[in-house]
Design a protein around this motif. Structure first.
Motif, mmCIF file in Angstrom:
data_model
loop_
_atom_site.group_PDB
_atom_site.id
_atom_site.type_symbol
_atom_site.label_atom_id
_atom_site.label_comp_id
_atom_site.label_asym_id
_atom_site.label_seq_id
_atom_site.Cartn_x
_atom_site.Cartn_y
_atom_site.Cartn_z
ATOM 1 N N ASN A 120 0.871 -1.263 -0.265
ATOM 2 C CA ASN A 120 -0.011 0.116 -0.039
ATOM 3 C C ASN A 120 0.999 1.217 -0.060
ATOM 4 O O ASN A 120 1.840 1.563 0.773
ATOM 5 C CB ASN A 120 -1.059 -0.118 1.211
ATOM 6 N N ALA A 121 0.634 2.140 -1.003
ATOM 7 C CA ALA A 121 1.403 3.246 -1.071
ATOM 8 C C ALA A 121 1.462 4.244 0.223
ATOM 9 O O ALA A 121 2.388 4.874 0.466
ATOM 10 C CB ALA A 121 1.052 4.038 -2.312
ATOM 11 N N GLU A 122 0.408 4.128 1.075
ATOM 12 C CA GLU A 122 0.528 5.076 2.003
ATOM 13 C C GLU A 122 1.111 4.568 3.419
ATOM 14 O O GLU A 122 1.592 5.425 4.438
ATOM 15 C CB GLU A 122 -1.036 4.953 2.736
ATOM 16 N N CYS A 123 1.593 3.290 3.324
ATOM 17 C CA CYS A 123 2.555 2.732 4.201
ATOM 18 C C CYS A 123 3.451 1.731 3.670
ATOM 19 O O CYS A 123 3.579 0.521 3.922
ATOM 20 C CB CYS A 123 1.708 2.009 5.379
ATOM 21 N N LEU A 124 4.769 2.244 3.035
ATOM 22 C CA LEU A 124 5.503 1.535 2.169
ATOM 23 C C LEU A 124 6.332 0.678 3.429
ATOM 24 O O LEU A 124 6.940 1.259 4.128
ATOM 25 C CB LEU A 124 6.260 2.162 1.110
ATOM 26 N N PRO A 125 6.720 -0.546 3.070
ATOM 27 C CA PRO A 125 7.149 -1.252 3.964
ATOM 28 C C PRO A 125 8.742 -1.498 3.716
ATOM 29 O O PRO A 125 9.449 -2.781 3.560
ATOM 30 C CB PRO A 125 6.519 -2.885 3.609
ATOM 31 N N PHE A 126 9.311 -0.192 3.519
ATOM 32 C CA PHE A 126 10.749 -0.248 3.289
ATOM 33 C C PHE A 126 11.539 0.631 4.304
ATOM 34 O O PHE A 126 10.872 1.591 4.832
ATOM 35 C CB PHE A 126 11.288 0.394 2.003
ATOM 36 N N VAL A 143 -4.894 6.577 -4.832
ATOM 37 C CA VAL A 143 -4.724 6.285 -3.503
ATOM 38 C C VAL A 143 -5.553 7.260 -2.630
ATOM 39 O O VAL A 143 -5.842 8.428 -2.856
ATOM 40 C CB VAL A 143 -3.131 6.855 -3.097
ATOM 41 N N THR A 144 -6.127 6.400 -1.275
ATOM 42 C CA THR A 144 -7.145 6.985 -0.418
ATOM 43 C C THR A 144 -6.608 8.296 0.098
ATOM 44 O O THR A 144 -7.047 9.594 0.089
ATOM 45 C CB THR A 144 -7.690 6.174 0.572
ATOM 46 N N ASP A 145 -5.408 8.157 0.750
ATOM 47 C CA ASP A 145 -4.856 9.397 1.645
ATOM 48 C C ASP A 145 -3.659 9.781 0.718
ATOM 49 O O ASP A 145 -2.476 9.170 1.148
ATOM 50 C CB ASP A 145 -4.462 9.229 3.097
ATOM 51 N N LEU A 150 2.601 10.236 -0.224
ATOM 52 C CA LEU A 150 3.766 11.013 -0.483
ATOM 53 C C LEU A 150 4.855 11.372 0.388
ATOM 54 O O LEU A 150 6.199 11.283 0.126
ATOM 55 C CB LEU A 150 3.297 12.488 -0.914
ATOM 56 N N ALA A 151 4.323 11.516 1.821
ATOM 57 C CA ALA A 151 5.299 11.280 2.988
ATOM 58 C C ALA A 151 5.635 9.984 3.102
ATOM 59 O O ALA A 151 7.049 9.985 3.531
ATOM 60 C CB ALA A 151 4.373 11.674 4.212
ATOM 61 N N SER A 152 5.242 8.908 2.703
ATOM 62 C CA SER A 152 5.723 7.403 2.783
ATOM 63 C C SER A 152 6.893 7.321 1.999
ATOM 64 O O SER A 152 8.001 6.828 2.074
ATOM 65 C CB SER A 152 4.678 6.534 2.622
ATOM 66 N N GLU A 223 5.530 19.346 -1.997
ATOM 67 C CA GLU A 223 6.594 20.245 -1.158
ATOM 68 C C GLU A 223 6.307 20.009 0.319
ATOM 69 O O GLU A 223 7.126 19.868 1.263
ATOM 70 C CB GLU A 223 6.407 21.655 -1.373
ATOM 71 N N SER A 224 4.942 19.660 0.683
ATOM 72 C CA SER A 224 4.365 19.754 2.211
ATOM 73 C C SER A 224 4.940 18.260 2.656
ATOM 74 O O SER A 224 5.177 18.270 3.894
ATOM 75 C CB SER A 224 3.117 19.571 2.201
ATOM 76 N N ALA A 225 5.238 17.205 1.683
ATOM 77 C CA ALA A 225 5.819 15.821 2.169
ATOM 78 C C ALA A 225 7.234 15.948 2.516
ATOM 79 O O ALA A 225 7.854 15.219 2.726
ATOM 80 C CB ALA A 225 5.622 14.987 1.051
ATOM 81 N N GLY A 226 7.880 17.152 2.080
ATOM 82 C CA GLY A 226 9.295 17.299 2.315
ATOM 83 C C GLY A 226 10.278 17.248 1.197
ATOM 84 O O GLY A 226 11.348 17.325 1.275
ATOM 85 N N LEU A 227 9.613 17.390 -0.105
ATOM 86 C CA LEU A 227 10.378 17.375 -1.033
ATOM 87 C C LEU A 227 10.729 18.678 -1.783
ATOM 88 O O LEU A 227 10.252 19.627 -1.240
ATOM 89 C CB LEU A 227 9.793 16.583 -2.404
ATOM 90 N N GLU A 228 11.988 18.810 -2.309
ATOM 91 C CA GLU A 228 12.249 20.246 -2.593
ATOM 92 C C GLU A 228 12.482 20.186 -4.209
ATOM 93 O O GLU A 228 12.476 19.212 -4.869
ATOM 94 C CB GLU A 228 13.822 20.419 -2.025
ATOM 95 N N ARG A 229 12.783 21.515 -4.712
ATOM 96 C CA ARG A 229 12.897 21.898 -6.056
ATOM 97 C C ARG A 229 11.696 21.030 -7.078
ATOM 98 O O ARG A 229 11.997 20.424 -7.901
ATOM 99 C CB ARG A 229 14.261 21.394 -6.516
#
Length: 248
Positions: A120-126, A143-145, A150-152, A223-229
């Motif tokens: 599940n993209a919301e809770c990636l197991p890595f 994706v639901t959330d 994106l944060a995951s 950007e809110s998920a912490g990605l830049e540029r």
């Protein structure tokens, strides 16, 4: 029980039901997914994916994750780019799609540098800081959330790693929007019925595209998920957009 709702196409459904409903759609279309992609996009989806590959900057030895990788188009190309010292993980929440992707890569002689993971993209197991590059092509809208997903993704990128999101978006030209709507809601379900025996799944796919965040909104979410540029490129007049962000 969670009383919140989310959209499933144009319907409001309980949050906990959406993943199962999306799963039913892709179980239904998995065997004809590649054929329908070619028909729906007149083959242009291959160009969109080629541009994604070029922007990914993947090199020999890299570790790459393709989320919602479905039938394996990107994973197949990535496996050749990373070489025997690299690793590609093809991940999909849907077992039917993952099975089609596994069969395709085996048929193409892909060796031991590809791993298949139902996730599940919301809770990636890595673990944190695992991948040099993550791609998700035509999957984020299901994706639901999306913020959680994106944060995951950002969490498991290495510093300097790249996330690329290829997704249907909002056309920039009003005349193109009108023609696109006509195609999506009149022709697409009929095509789905004729080729895949399933008009309702393709009606949902058309609706899910309209409910997806536009280009600027998705940029802000990344950007809110912490990605830049974070930047995006409109493809085919904005029918599709490729977003790219870096974890610094």
């Amino acid at each position: 029980m969670d009383k919140r709702t989310t959209h499933f196409g144009y319907q409001d459904v309980p949050v906990e039901e959406k993943a199962a409903r999306v799963a039913d759609v892709f179980h239904s279309v998995a065997s004809r997914y590649d054929l329908m992609n070619d028909l729906m996009s007149f083959g242009v989806h291959r160009l969109w994916k080629r541009i994604t590959l070029e922007r990914a900057g993947v090199r020999p030895g890299h570790k790459v994750l393709d989320i919602a990788g479905g039938t394996g188009d990107l994973a197949l190309k990535f496996s050749r780019l990373v070489g025997p010292e690299g690793k590609v993980v093809l991940a999909d929440i849907n077992a039917s799609m993952l099975g089609v992707g596994r069969d395709k890569l085996i048929d193409h002689g892909v060796g031991g540098n590809v791993e298949f993971v139902q996730a599940n993209a919301e809770c990636l197991p890595f673990p944190d800081n695992t991948f040099d590059c993550i791609t998700i092509a035509f999957g984020l809208r299901n994706v639901t959330d999306k913020d959680k997903a994106l944060a995951s993704m950002a969490r498991i990128l290495k510093p300097g790693g790249r996330l690329l999101v290829l997704e249907f978006s909002k056309p920039s030209n009003p005349m193109l929007t009108k023609a696109y709507d006509e195609y999506s809601f009149r022709l697409l379900p009929k095509m789905g019925e004729l080729v895949a025996g399933d008009s309702e799944s393709y009606r949902y796919l058309a609706e899910s595209i309209r409910m997806h965040p536009d280009q600027e909104t998705l940029k802000g979410m990344m950007e809110s998920a912490g990605l830049e540029r974070v930047e995006y490129t409109n493809l085919t007049g904005g029918i599709v957009a490729l977003h790219r962000g870096i974890k610094l």
